[in-house]
Design an enzyme around this catalytic site. Structure first.
Site, PDB file in Angstrom:
ATOM      1  N   SER A 145       0.824  -1.212   0.000  1.00 51.44           N
ATOM      2  CA  SER A 145       0.000   0.000   0.000  1.00 51.44           C
ATOM      3  C   SER A 145       0.857   1.260   0.000  1.00 51.44           C
ATOM      4  O   SER A 145       1.586   1.512  -0.943  1.00 51.44           O
ATOM      5  CB  SER A 145      -0.969  -0.041   1.180  1.00 51.44           C
ATOM      6  OG  SER A 145      -1.928   0.976   1.087  1.00 51.44           O
ATOM      7  N   ASP A 295      -2.705   6.744  -3.398  1.00 49.61           N
ATOM      8  CA  ASP A 295      -1.507   6.130  -2.842  1.00 49.61           C
ATOM      9  C   ASP A 295      -1.009   5.092  -3.848  1.00 49.61           C
ATOM     10  O   ASP A 295      -1.648   4.875  -4.886  1.00 49.61           O
ATOM     11  CB  ASP A 295      -1.788   5.543  -1.453  1.00 49.61           C
ATOM     12  CG  ASP A 295      -2.775   4.386  -1.472  1.00 49.61           C
ATOM     13  OD1 ASP A 295      -3.545   4.270  -2.451  1.00 49.61           O
ATOM     14  OD2 ASP A 295      -2.794   3.597  -0.509  1.00 49.61           O
ATOM     15  N   ASP A 297      -1.012   1.903  -4.355  1.00 47.42           N
ATOM     16  CA  ASP A 297      -1.867   0.837  -4.883  1.00 47.42           C
ATOM     17  C   ASP A 297      -3.274   1.342  -5.193  1.00 47.42           C
ATOM     18  O   ASP A 297      -4.171   0.561  -5.491  1.00 47.42           O
ATOM     19  CB  ASP A 297      -1.910  -0.367  -3.944  1.00 47.42           C
ATOM     20  CG  ASP A 297      -2.634  -0.095  -2.634  1.00 47.42           C
ATOM     21  OD1 ASP A 297      -2.590   1.056  -2.163  1.00 47.42           O
ATOM     22  OD2 ASP A 297      -3.233  -1.036  -2.070  1.00 47.42           O
ATOM     23  N   ASP A 299      -5.843   2.484  -3.635  1.00 47.41           N
ATOM     24  CA  ASP A 299      -7.085   2.219  -2.903  1.00 47.41           C
ATOM     25  C   ASP A 299      -7.465   3.393  -2.005  1.00 47.41           C
ATOM     26  O   ASP A 299      -8.564   3.413  -1.442  1.00 47.41           O
ATOM     27  CB  ASP A 299      -7.017   0.906  -2.114  1.00 47.41           C
ATOM     28  CG  ASP A 299      -5.988   0.906  -0.997  1.00 47.41           C
ATOM     29  OD1 ASP A 299      -5.158   1.835  -0.935  1.00 47.41           O
ATOM     30  OD2 ASP A 299      -5.995  -0.040  -0.189  1.00 47.41           O
TER      31      ASP A 299
END
Length: 536
Positions: A145, A295, A297, A299
């Site tokens: 993440s 961010d 990734d 999400d």
């Protein structure tokens, strides 16, 4: 060197499928570097409700092919016990992500599972979507993440209902994580492998894009700055915007392509100070309408606006959450829908829901809990995570959240008002809810428990002139116990103090409700200063 440690390291080297990490450990053995080896052999990297996450390196306490392989074998054992047969795997563009993906695929396939791999590095929401869309039992996303580039991780999703809990492509919760963890500890160190997995076509990505863009039905021409913070968001976001007939994005060129070194932002979290400075610079130069930051990734979604009183600034997660929640509630015709946020988020969404006859749920922190709310219309957590359409992605999705916020901003601009005006109107109706967060880092983890215990037993009886009215030990909450304390003070003031779930920190969440925004901001500043002194 400690002979027990030496034997443990030698045994690990013998089973390590990766010659590189095996050689690193052998070099440390040859140098008799007991200090470093002890760090790498400080227990097996813990598997929990967030899956795995940790620094990349050799040994059981780090992310590497050996740890990932044993985890994959443990998950495969869990699947067999449950009669599960189908798994889909996605990955971001971090160091190790490709290797960990195919390590997992070979072991899962060798265990007899039907294995699908997403076609390339993609956002986490695409994996969450694919888990349900491809009717898979398990989804695995290789990502850390918004962690620094030195880390990697492993998220696990479930596609169906287990134990009366409807997962529908959402993250695992207790006791599933504990059941998998037990299987990992018993996993075969040399499992069967197979390459009979399938790399799926771009069709699954196109299906995600098609479903997400159904959320908007009117083209817009807003000037939007976008940054992926060196992550995997850009390509998918560009296709989503094209399909939605939105004006082309202005990309922050220095951060638009995946780069596992994160050269312009070592802490690639939009909430970190300085992380979106480049995007704000682009916004000023381009006279933009909005800044959108995902961010790495994709999400999470950050939104920045041009505040007439202070210039360009990022909206807090609670501000975006309330804007999205109010908009979606007002535009939802079904009274049976529900909204939710984490207990550390603002109390405002619950008040909006009550006034509009919509069910409201407060959950533990993390989308693994928010996504389990029945008939969910919208959910958010203050850490810039938003779920705007659970039927498509039953998890936080920074891409669909961006679409909705831009759709609303476009509608408001036509009426001559801004997102800040919209937020101000909500404040005029419900009171101005100002929130702030304090994070205090510790090097000695035992001090966190000591401080938290002290505050629970003896909370500050007065903060910035407001007397304590009520105290609640969060570990005693029925059905959602968690370490921490919630405190209510005079003048509509709420303070939550809890340990971070991922870092050696104590976190404090402040909320003040006042009739004016300036009064709320002033009171929050006073409480923040007072609390910092109490807890430091």
């Amino acid at each position: 060197m400690n002979p027990t440690l030496r034997a443990e390291v030698q045994a690990w080297i013998g089973d390590d499928p990766d010659p590189k990490t095996a050689a690193e450990l052998q070099a440390l053995l040859d140098a008799e570097d007991e200090t470093t080896l002890s760090k790498h052999f400080n227990g097996f990297l813990q598997f929990g409700t967030a899956g795995l996450r940790g620094p990349i390196g050799p040994g059981p306490s780090c992310m590497n092919r050996a740890v990932v392989g044993r985890t994959a074998a443990g998950i495969a054992s869990y699947m067999k016990k449950r009669g599960m047969t189908k798994v889909v795997i996605g990955r971001d563009a971090r160091y190790g992500s490709e290797d960990y993906t195919f390590e997992t695929a070979e072991i899962m396939s060798g265990a007899g599972m039907e294995v699908f791999i997403l076609p390339r590095p993609l956002p986490t929401p695409v994996l969450a979507f694919a888990t349900a869309h491809l009717a898979c039992d398990i989804g695995i996303m290789v990502t850390a993440s918004h962690n620094p580039g030195s880390d990697n991780g492993y998220k696990v999703y479930l596609g169906d209902e287990i134990g009366g809990v409807k997962y529908q492509g959402s993250q695992i919760i207790d006791p599933i994580d504990q059941e998998i963890s037990k299987q990992i500890l018993k996993a075969d160190l040399s499992p069967e492998r197979s390459s009979s997995f399938e790399i799926v076509s771009e069709e699954v990505v196109n299906d995600y894009i098609l479903n997400v863009t159904k959320l908007v039905n009117v083209p817009n021409s807003l000037k939007i700055i976008y940054t992926a913070l060196h992550g995997v968001g850009t390509q998918t976001v560009l296709k989503v915007f094209e399909k939605a007939k939105f004006a082309p994005l202005i990309l922050v060129a220095e951060q638009s392509q995946p780069n596992p070194d994160f050269p312009t932002t070592p802490f690639p979290n939009p909430e970190e100070v300085g992380a979106i400075d480049l995007a704000l610079k682009y916004a000023k130069e381009s006279n933009a309408d909005l800044v959108i930051a995902n961010d790495p990734d994709a999400d999470r979604c950050a939104v920045a606006v041009n505040d007439p009183s202070s210039g360009w600034r990022m909206l807090r997660g609670d501000e975006v959450g309330v804007i999205l929640g109010n908009y979606l509630i007002k535009n939802n015709s079904s009274a049976s829908k529900a909204v939710a946020n984490s207990l550390v988020s603002s109390s405002l969404l619950g008040k909006i829901a009550k006034k509009n006859g919509v069910d409201f749920h407060e959950t533990l922190t993390g989308f693994k809990w928010i996504s389990k709310v029945d008939n969910l219309l919208f959910g958010y957590e203050e850490a810039i995570g938003y779920c705007v359409d659970p039927t498509v992605v039953n998890d936080k999705d920074g891409i669909s959240a961006a679409l909705i916020i831009i759709k609303l901003a476009n509608e408001l601009k036509r009426d001559g008002i801004s997102l800040l005006d919209y937020l101000n109107n909500i404040g005029e109706e419900y009171g101005f809810h100002e929130t702030e967060q304090i994070s205090i880092r510790f090097t000695d983890l035992s001090q966190i428990d000591k401080l938290l215990s002290s505050v629970i037993k003896n909370p500050p009886v007065e903060i910035a002139g407001s007397k304590l009215l009520k105290s609640e030990d969060l570990s005693a909450l029925k059905g959602m116990a968690t370490p921490g304390v919630r405190l209510w003070y005079e003048n509509q003031t709420r303070v939550i103090i809890r340990p971070s779930g991922t870092e050696p920190k104590i976190k404090c969440y402040i909320e003040v409700v006042s009739n004016t925004k300036n009064e709320a901001k002033s009171k929050v500043s006073q409480i923040k200063e007072a609390l910092t002194k109490v807890l430091s």
